[in-house]
Design an enzyme around this catalytic site. Structure first.
Site, PDB file in Angstrom:
ATOM      1  N   ARG A 288      -0.732  -1.481  -7.138  1.00 57.58           N
ATOM      2  CA  ARG A 288      -0.918  -2.647  -6.257  1.00 57.58           C
ATOM      3  C   ARG A 288      -1.766  -3.700  -6.975  1.00 57.58           C
ATOM      4  O   ARG A 288      -1.447  -4.899  -6.945  1.00 57.58           O
ATOM      5  CB  ARG A 288      -1.585  -2.187  -4.962  1.00 57.58           C
ATOM      6  CG  ARG A 288      -1.950  -3.280  -3.963  1.00 57.58           C
ATOM      7  CD  ARG A 288      -2.436  -2.596  -2.680  1.00 57.58           C
ATOM      8  NE  ARG A 288      -3.144  -3.469  -1.771  1.00 57.58           N
ATOM      9  CZ  ARG A 288      -2.574  -4.224  -0.841  1.00 57.58           C
ATOM     10  NH1 ARG A 288      -1.262  -4.243  -0.734  1.00 57.58           N
ATOM     11  NH2 ARG A 288      -3.303  -4.965  -0.028  1.00 57.58           N
TER      12      ARG A 288
ATOM     13  N   HIS B 238      -2.709   2.806  -5.873  1.00 57.21           N
ATOM     14  CA  HIS B 238      -3.426   1.565  -5.574  1.00 57.21           C
ATOM     15  C   HIS B 238      -3.593   0.706  -6.823  1.00 57.21           C
ATOM     16  O   HIS B 238      -3.652  -0.529  -6.726  1.00 57.21           O
ATOM     17  CB  HIS B 238      -4.790   1.875  -4.964  1.00 57.21           C
ATOM     18  CG  HIS B 238      -5.339   0.746  -4.148  1.00 57.21           C
ATOM     19  ND1 HIS B 238      -4.809   0.382  -2.918  1.00 57.21           N
ATOM     20  CD2 HIS B 238      -6.351  -0.130  -4.383  1.00 57.21           C
ATOM     21  CE1 HIS B 238      -5.478  -0.647  -2.431  1.00 57.21           C
ATOM     22  NE2 HIS B 238      -6.416  -0.981  -3.303  1.00 57.21           N
TER      23      HIS B 238
ATOM     24  N   TYR C 135      -8.941 -10.622  -8.984  1.00 53.60           N
ATOM     25  CA  TYR C 135      -7.842 -10.853  -9.925  1.00 53.60           C
ATOM     26  C   TYR C 135      -8.070 -12.079 -10.796  1.00 53.60           C
ATOM     27  O   TYR C 135      -7.551 -12.156 -11.907  1.00 53.60           O
ATOM     28  CB  TYR C 135      -6.518 -10.950  -9.157  1.00 53.60           C
ATOM     29  CG  TYR C 135      -6.334  -9.771  -8.235  1.00 53.60           C
ATOM     30  CD1 TYR C 135      -6.279  -8.483  -8.755  1.00 53.60           C
ATOM     31  CD2 TYR C 135      -6.276  -9.920  -6.852  1.00 53.60           C
ATOM     32  CE1 TYR C 135      -6.153  -7.378  -7.924  1.00 53.60           C
ATOM     33  CE2 TYR C 135      -6.148  -8.822  -6.017  1.00 53.60           C
ATOM     34  CZ  TYR C 135      -6.092  -7.561  -6.552  1.00 53.60           C
ATOM     35  OH  TYR C 135      -5.979  -6.469  -5.730  1.00 53.60           O
TER      36      TYR C 135
ATOM     37  N   ARG D 280       0.838  -1.190   0.000  1.00 52.66           N
ATOM     38  CA  ARG D 280       0.000   0.000   0.000  1.00 52.66           C
ATOM     39  C   ARG D 280       0.877   1.245   0.000  1.00 52.66           C
ATOM     40  O   ARG D 280       2.026   1.213   0.440  1.00 52.66           O
ATOM     41  CB  ARG D 280      -0.910   0.011   1.227  1.00 52.66           C
ATOM     42  CG  ARG D 280      -1.878  -1.162   1.308  1.00 52.66           C
ATOM     43  CD  ARG D 280      -2.679  -1.117   2.600  1.00 52.66           C
ATOM     44  NE  ARG D 280      -3.623  -2.226   2.698  1.00 52.66           N
ATOM     45  CZ  ARG D 280      -3.335  -3.420   3.204  1.00 52.66           C
ATOM     46  NH1 ARG D 280      -2.100  -3.655   3.666  1.00 52.66           N
ATOM     47  NH2 ARG D 280      -4.248  -4.368   3.263  1.00 52.66           N
TER      48      ARG D 280
ATOM     49  N   LYS E 125      -1.986  -2.816   8.142  1.00 52.79           N
ATOM     50  CA  LYS E 125      -3.131  -2.292   8.885  1.00 52.79           C
ATOM     51  C   LYS E 125      -3.201  -2.975  10.240  1.00 52.79           C
ATOM     52  O   LYS E 125      -2.919  -4.160  10.366  1.00 52.79           O
ATOM     53  CB  LYS E 125      -4.425  -2.540   8.108  1.00 52.79           C
ATOM     54  CG  LYS E 125      -4.596  -1.652   6.883  1.00 52.79           C
ATOM     55  CD  LYS E 125      -5.944  -1.896   6.225  1.00 52.79           C
ATOM     56  CE  LYS E 125      -6.168  -0.951   5.062  1.00 52.79           C
ATOM     57  NZ  LYS E 125      -7.475  -1.173   4.413  1.00 52.79           N
TER      58      LYS E 125
ATOM     59  N   HIS F 152      -3.436  -9.688   3.035  1.00 53.85           N
ATOM     60  CA  HIS F 152      -4.838  -9.947   3.344  1.00 53.85           C
ATOM     61  C   HIS F 152      -4.963 -11.247   4.136  1.00 53.85           C
ATOM     62  O   HIS F 152      -4.265 -12.224   3.860  1.00 53.85           O
ATOM     63  CB  HIS F 152      -5.677 -10.068   2.071  1.00 53.85           C
ATOM     64  CG  HIS F 152      -5.842  -8.785   1.330  1.00 53.85           C
ATOM     65  ND1 HIS F 152      -6.278  -7.630   1.935  1.00 53.85           N
ATOM     66  CD2 HIS F 152      -5.630  -8.468   0.017  1.00 53.85           C
ATOM     67  CE1 HIS F 152      -6.332  -6.657   1.036  1.00 53.85           C
ATOM     68  NE2 HIS F 152      -5.934  -7.126  -0.124  1.00 53.85           N
TER      69      HIS F 152
END
Length: 356
Positions: free
Chosen positions: A309, A306, A341, A210, A234, A332
């Site tokens: 990414r 982004h 994707y 990110r 995060k 994730h």
């Protein structure tokens, strides 16, 4: 964003807030909400209360003086006026041709306000064990959520990805072709940060981190020999992220000029720097967003960091067909987020078949 910097910014916002927002903050900190989430909410409250003062809904002198009764008596019409204000205000980003913030941003603002209103009308207790008031105007405000299938989203996104040879092509364009289009003055400015800009974009394309994770990297977080970076995900979770080999020469070129070009001292720990009035500082996310927008628009299509990414994730899935591997690379916890994707790659495979 580094934890200490994040806490400093939170403290500055807290100094502006009314007492009931400070109570809300303490309550959510105990849940616990992450500092990042609370910081984003405080920014939304700052925007909302600033509008309350500007619109004359409250005659308080400053945000911290806005009484609780203003929220209690806020009408549905008032809140809709705030939403219209958000839609019509000029955008404060690199693309100044549009007016108003996106529906996603508006939904985020309303989500923050809904959380505050729920706390004040349901969760908090006064001395009598009752909430501060009962009327929750946010329950009357409708939000419009963007609905689209994964296939539709994939179709919208894939035109803004640099897949196949375009990844290296984008970097080559910045390095070799972009300078040829510049005036002497613009070329001088470009050359000052050329190695840094290429290193940042190469890292984003080669790792899928990110934007916040990239700009908050310190020099010690990069292991060039192993091509691994240590990032803060995060929730303040540390993670080690592999970086594709094609980024290595760009990182090496930047590191070779970093100390001299940016006049660093031992205390300048940030990996990516900017020079302002002769003083090196950590580059901020806004500067990278504008940089990526400028180069990408000249190359093919204007994109955000982004989308870089997304580019890495799509290329990695195309090469491995492993959603688990892509999820780990992106940080994730679930593979559900990576379903997108598979649709993008399916479209790419169809295009390849059609060309046979």
């Amino acid at each position: 964003m580094k934890r200490e910097i994040l806490l400093e910014r939170i403290d500055k916002l807290k100094q502006l807030m009314p007492w009931y927002v400070l109570e809300y903050y303490q309550s959510k900190l105990a849940v616990p909400y992450s500092f990042t989430t609370l910081y984003e909410y405080l920014k939304e409250y700052d925007r909302f209360f600033s509008w309350v003062l500007e619109s004359g809904i409250s005659n308080a002198d400053k945000i911290s003086d806005i009484p609780l009764s203003v929220l209690e008596n806020m009408s549905k019409k008032d809140m809709e006026s705030f939403i219209l204000y958000l839609r019509e205000r000029p955008l404060l980003n690199a693309n100044t041709t549009k007016q108003g913030v996106s529906q996603t941003t508006i939904n985020r603002t309303l989500s923050a306000l809904s959380s505050l209103y729920k706390y004040l009308t349901e969760e908090v207790e006064n001395d009598q064990g009752e909430p501060y008031f009962y009327r929750n105007v946010m329950k009357k405000v409708s939000t419009k959520k963007k609905k689209e299938t994964l296939a539709a989203r994939a179709e919208n996104i894939k035109q803004k990805l640099f897949l196949g040879d375009e990844t290296e092509g984008f970097l080559t364009y910045i390095d070799q072709e972009h300078p040829q289009q510049l005036s002497n003055r613009a070329l001088s400015s470009f050359n000052k940060n050329k190695e840094r800009d290429l290193a940042i974009i190469a890292l984003l394309l080669a790792s899928g981190v990110r934007l916040s994770e990239a700009v908050n990297l310190d020099l010690r977080d990069l292991n060039l020999k192993m091509m691994v970076i240590d990032v803060t995900r995060k929730g303040c979770k540390r993670d080690s992220v592999n970086v594709a080999a094609f980024a290595k020469p760009y990182l090496e070129n930047y590191l070779a000029i970093r100390n001299q070009r940016y006049k660093t001292e031992k205390t300048d720990t940030a990996l990516f720097l900017t020079l302002y009035r002769g003083v090196p500082n950590r580059i901020d996310a806004s500067s990278v967003e504008k940089m990526v927008a400028k180069y990408s628009e000249d190359f093919k299509v204007r994109v955000t960091p982004h989308k870089l990414r997304h580019t890495l994730a799509t290329r990695l899935y195309d090469a491995t067909k492993s959603q688990v591997l892509v999820s780990h690379q992106l940080g994730h916890a679930s593979t559900q987020v990576t379903d997108l994707y598979t649709h993008i790659v399916s479209d790419e495979q169809k295009n390849a078949l059609d060309s046979l």
